[in-house]
Motif scaffolding. Structure first.
Motif, PDB file in Angstrom:
ATOM      1  N   GLY A  31       0.594  -1.428  -0.134  1.00 61.88           N
ATOM      2  CA  GLY A  31       0.195   0.035  -0.068  1.00 61.88           C
ATOM      3  C   GLY A  31       1.245   1.108   0.022  1.00 61.88           C
ATOM      4  O   GLY A  31       2.431   1.215  -0.181  1.00 61.88           O
ATOM      5  N   TYR A  32       0.411   2.837   0.042  1.00 64.81           N
ATOM      6  CA  TYR A  32       1.029   3.900  -0.239  1.00 64.81           C
ATOM      7  C   TYR A  32       1.528   3.759  -1.331  1.00 64.81           C
ATOM      8  O   TYR A  32       2.795   3.832  -1.570  1.00 64.81           O
ATOM      9  CB  TYR A  32       1.724   4.175   1.480  1.00 64.81           C
ATOM     10  CG  TYR A  32       1.907   5.392   1.418  1.00 64.81           C
ATOM     11  CD1 TYR A  32       0.793   5.806   2.479  1.00 64.81           C
ATOM     12  CD2 TYR A  32       2.866   6.065   1.024  1.00 64.81           C
ATOM     13  CE1 TYR A  32       0.491   7.788   2.338  1.00 64.81           C
ATOM     14  CE2 TYR A  32       2.979   7.499   1.295  1.00 64.81           C
ATOM     15  CZ  TYR A  32       1.578   8.453   1.752  1.00 64.81           C
ATOM     16  OH  TYR A  32       1.751   9.401   2.416  1.00 64.81           O
ATOM     17  N   SER A  54      -2.899  -6.917  -3.849  1.00 66.79           N
ATOM     18  CA  SER A  54      -2.886  -7.010  -2.074  1.00 66.79           C
ATOM     19  C   SER A  54      -2.498  -5.288  -1.989  1.00 66.79           C
ATOM     20  O   SER A  54      -1.504  -5.103  -2.459  1.00 66.79           O
ATOM     21  CB  SER A  54      -2.776  -7.962  -1.756  1.00 66.79           C
ATOM     22  OG  SER A  54      -1.325  -8.139  -2.715  1.00 66.79           O
ATOM     23  N   ILE A  55      -2.864  -5.092  -1.109  1.00 70.02           N
ATOM     24  CA  ILE A  55      -2.335  -4.139  -0.355  1.00 70.02           C
ATOM     25  C   ILE A  55      -2.834  -4.826   0.737  1.00 70.02           C
ATOM     26  O   ILE A  55      -3.606  -5.276   1.950  1.00 70.02           O
ATOM     27  CB  ILE A  55      -3.400  -3.217   0.460  1.00 70.02           C
ATOM     28  CG1 ILE A  55      -3.231  -2.183  -1.603  1.00 70.02           C
ATOM     29  CG2 ILE A  55      -2.966  -2.349   1.101  1.00 70.02           C
ATOM     30  CD1 ILE A  55      -4.099  -1.709  -1.740  1.00 70.02           C
ATOM     31  N   PHE A  56      -1.146  -4.899   1.667  1.00 66.22           N
ATOM     32  CA  PHE A  56      -1.459  -5.989   3.172  1.00 66.22           C
ATOM     33  C   PHE A  56      -0.151  -5.490   3.612  1.00 66.22           C
ATOM     34  O   PHE A  56       1.401  -5.655   3.268  1.00 66.22           O
ATOM     35  CB  PHE A  56      -1.052  -7.539   2.821  1.00 66.22           C
ATOM     36  CG  PHE A  56      -1.154  -7.986   3.697  1.00 66.22           C
ATOM     37  CD1 PHE A  56      -2.061  -7.666   5.281  1.00 66.22           C
ATOM     38  CD2 PHE A  56       0.353  -9.465   4.320  1.00 66.22           C
ATOM     39  CE1 PHE A  56      -1.731  -8.409   6.203  1.00 66.22           C
ATOM     40  CE2 PHE A  56       0.087  -9.770   5.438  1.00 66.22           C
ATOM     41  CZ  PHE A  56      -0.703  -9.429   6.392  1.00 66.22           C
ATOM     42  N   VAL A  57       0.071  -4.403   4.595  1.00 66.84           N
ATOM     43  CA  VAL A  57       1.629  -4.583   5.332  1.00 66.84           C
ATOM     44  C   VAL A  57       1.797  -5.752   6.299  1.00 66.84           C
ATOM     45  O   VAL A  57       1.169  -5.654   7.144  1.00 66.84           O
ATOM     46  CB  VAL A  57       1.097  -3.070   6.376  1.00 66.84           C
ATOM     47  CG1 VAL A  57       2.429  -3.157   7.484  1.00 66.84           C
ATOM     48  CG2 VAL A  57       1.040  -1.984   5.192  1.00 66.84           C
ATOM     49  N   ASN A  58       2.684  -6.588   5.488  1.00 72.68           N
ATOM     50  CA  ASN A  58       2.914  -7.561   6.369  1.00 72.68           C
ATOM     51  C   ASN A  58       4.056  -7.842   7.038  1.00 72.68           C
ATOM     52  O   ASN A  58       5.772  -7.946   7.215  1.00 72.68           O
ATOM     53  CB  ASN A  58       3.699  -8.963   5.229  1.00 72.68           C
ATOM     54  CG  ASN A  58       4.356 -10.122   5.323  1.00 72.68           C
ATOM     55  OD1 ASN A  58       3.326 -10.447   6.301  1.00 72.68           O
ATOM     56  ND2 ASN A  58       5.510 -10.819   5.202  1.00 72.68           N
ATOM     57  N   PRO A  59       3.616  -8.464   8.537  1.00 68.27           N
ATOM     58  CA  PRO A  59       4.252  -7.920   9.721  1.00 68.27           C
ATOM     59  C   PRO A  59       5.182  -9.151  10.160  1.00 68.27           C
ATOM     60  O   PRO A  59       6.555  -8.766  10.738  1.00 68.27           O
ATOM     61  CB  PRO A  59       3.275  -8.555  11.288  1.00 68.27           C
ATOM     62  CG  PRO A  59       1.830  -9.124  10.091  1.00 68.27           C
ATOM     63  CD  PRO A  59       2.249  -8.867   9.066  1.00 68.27           C
ATOM     64  N   VAL A  90      -9.286  -5.259  -5.437  1.00 68.28           N
ATOM     65  CA  VAL A  90      -8.249  -4.536  -4.592  1.00 68.28           C
ATOM     66  C   VAL A  90      -8.591  -5.675  -3.136  1.00 68.28           C
ATOM     67  O   VAL A  90      -9.479  -5.952  -2.290  1.00 68.28           O
ATOM     68  CB  VAL A  90      -8.617  -3.932  -3.849  1.00 68.28           C
ATOM     69  CG1 VAL A  90      -7.387  -3.121  -2.392  1.00 68.28           C
ATOM     70  CG2 VAL A  90      -8.011  -1.688  -4.868  1.00 68.28           C
ATOM     71  N   PHE A  91      -6.949  -6.239  -2.747  1.00 70.06           N
ATOM     72  CA  PHE A  91      -7.508  -7.262  -2.150  1.00 70.06           C
ATOM     73  C   PHE A  91      -6.492  -6.502  -0.667  1.00 70.06           C
ATOM     74  O   PHE A  91      -5.520  -6.795  -0.430  1.00 70.06           O
ATOM     75  CB  PHE A  91      -7.424  -8.560  -2.153  1.00 70.06           C
ATOM     76  CG  PHE A  91      -7.073 -10.156  -0.856  1.00 70.06           C
ATOM     77  CD1 PHE A  91      -8.049 -10.380  -0.057  1.00 70.06           C
ATOM     78  CD2 PHE A  91      -6.076 -10.972  -0.292  1.00 70.06           C
ATOM     79  CE1 PHE A  91      -8.001 -10.521   0.885  1.00 70.06           C
ATOM     80  CE2 PHE A  91      -6.124 -11.576  -0.346  1.00 70.06           C
ATOM     81  CZ  PHE A  91      -7.135 -11.922   1.087  1.00 70.06           C
ATOM     82  N   ALA A  92      -7.917  -6.165   0.481  1.00 76.38           N
ATOM     83  CA  ALA A  92      -6.591  -5.723   1.596  1.00 76.38           C
ATOM     84  C   ALA A  92      -7.501  -6.086   3.241  1.00 76.38           C
ATOM     85  O   ALA A  92      -7.882  -6.441   3.850  1.00 76.38           O
ATOM     86  CB  ALA A  92      -7.766  -4.663   1.850  1.00 76.38           C
ATOM     87  N   PRO A  93      -6.007  -7.678   3.152  1.00 74.33           N
ATOM     88  CA  PRO A  93      -7.195  -8.194   4.209  1.00 74.33           C
ATOM     89  C   PRO A  93      -6.387  -7.771   5.879  1.00 74.33           C
ATOM     90  O   PRO A  93      -5.283  -7.438   5.389  1.00 74.33           O
ATOM     91  CB  PRO A  93      -6.409  -9.704   4.112  1.00 74.33           C
ATOM     92  CG  PRO A  93      -5.368  -9.662   3.256  1.00 74.33           C
ATOM     93  CD  PRO A  93      -5.435  -8.647   2.099  1.00 74.33           C
TER      94      PRO A  93
END
Ligand code: AMP
Length: 284
Positions: A31-32, A54-59, A90-93
């Motif tokens: 994202g961003y 996909s928008i996912f900030v992956n920890p 858009v996949f934003a889990p």
């Protein structure tokens, strides 16, 4: 454009697409979004009927002292950008959707994940490979698009798809830069105006070396020395290396096969990476 947050819903939406025999392109992001992400989307749209972002900030790809909590996020803006870029889904889990409580299985990349960023970000590529593998399994695209800016990431993902027989075409898209040369990155927003000015040392160093290479220089130490001169302006040079483009091991000098100069540097407290590929036809 559909915005989907659940894996089950994503699978349902894509089952219909697959039934219609449409080619699915996938662009994984944190994202961003910026022009770099948009060029991946545009490449996907050029080759595929349906593009999933996909928008996912992956920890799992952030170390304990890294910027997970302050990583920039603006979902409304990302959604608008995807809509105007012609994205289909858009996949934003949530983090729980990707990593439910009992989650314990990871992908462990090998040698390609050890040098460069791998040496300074332990576990980073394990997290990247794991999330990309999971997203691949959820989306099951025909092709997936990655930026050359993250050269080592591209290498690790390509290797993973070959090693695990994942039938997805991996496409690498050239790095998109600001007009003055700075590689676009979501992290650029951390830079103060003064740091933004000094961050140009990175692309300038890489371009200077690439120009020297184009004029015939093949000695790795000469090319590195030239880049290093510009890089004096950064606050901390984490690595500056000339590596073989396939193995990511130190390139043999004089250069005889495709190589890449990779940099990671801190400007203020912001860690930036960039690279430039030195194209050369293999000789014996
Ligand atoms: P990120 O959201 O930073 O994890 O990046 C998502 C994807 O966009 C990755 O494949 C990156 O390599 C790619 N990307 C990031 N910055 C750029 C850029 N400046 N040009 C091209 N691709 C990029």
């Amino acid at each position: 454009m559909q915005v989907i947050t659940k894996v089950a819903e994503l699978r349902r939406a894509l089952a219909d697409v697959r039934k219609a025999d449409k080619r699915i392109g996938f662009v994984p992001t944190m994202g961003y979004l910026h022009e770099g992400h948009l060029s991946l989307i545009s490449a996907s749209r050029g080759h595929c009927d349906v593009t999933v972002v996909s928008i996912f900030v992956n920890p799992t790809q952030f170390g304990p002292s890294e910027d997970l909590s302050r990583y920039p996020r603006d979902f409304a803006r990302d959604e608008a950008l995807c809509r105007s870029a012609g994205v289909s889904i858009v996949f934003a889990p949530s983090a729980e959707e990707i990593y439910p409580a009992q989650f314990e299985t990871f992908i462990e990349p090998g040698e390609l994940a050890k040098p460069l960023c791998g040496g300074f970000r332990p576990g980073h590529f394990r997290g990247v490979a794991t999330v990309v593998c999971k997203l691949f399994s959820m989306v099951q695209p025909d092709a997936a698009y990655f930026g050359q800016k993250d050269f080592q990431q591209c290498a690790v993902i390509r290797r993973m798809t070959v090693d695990l027989d994942i039938p997805i075409e991996i496409v690498t898209v050239p790095t998109v830069r600001e007009p003055d040369g700075l590689a676009m990155s979501s992290r650029n927003r951390y830079l103060s105006p003064e740091e933004r000015g000094r961050s140009l040392a990175i692309s300038r160093g890489l371009f200077a070396a690439a120009k020297k290479f184009a004029s015939g220089e093949r000695e790795a130490s000469m090319l590195i020395a030239l880049a290093r001169k510009h890089l004096e302006k950064v606050d901390r040079l984490q690595y500056l290396e000339l590596v073989d483009a396939e193995t990511l091991r130190s390139a043999e000098s004089p250069l005889r096969s495709p190589a890449v100069i990779c940099v990671a540097a801190y400007v203020g407290s912001t860690r930036l990476i960039d690279n430039v590929v030195l194209t050369i036809s293999r000789t014996r």
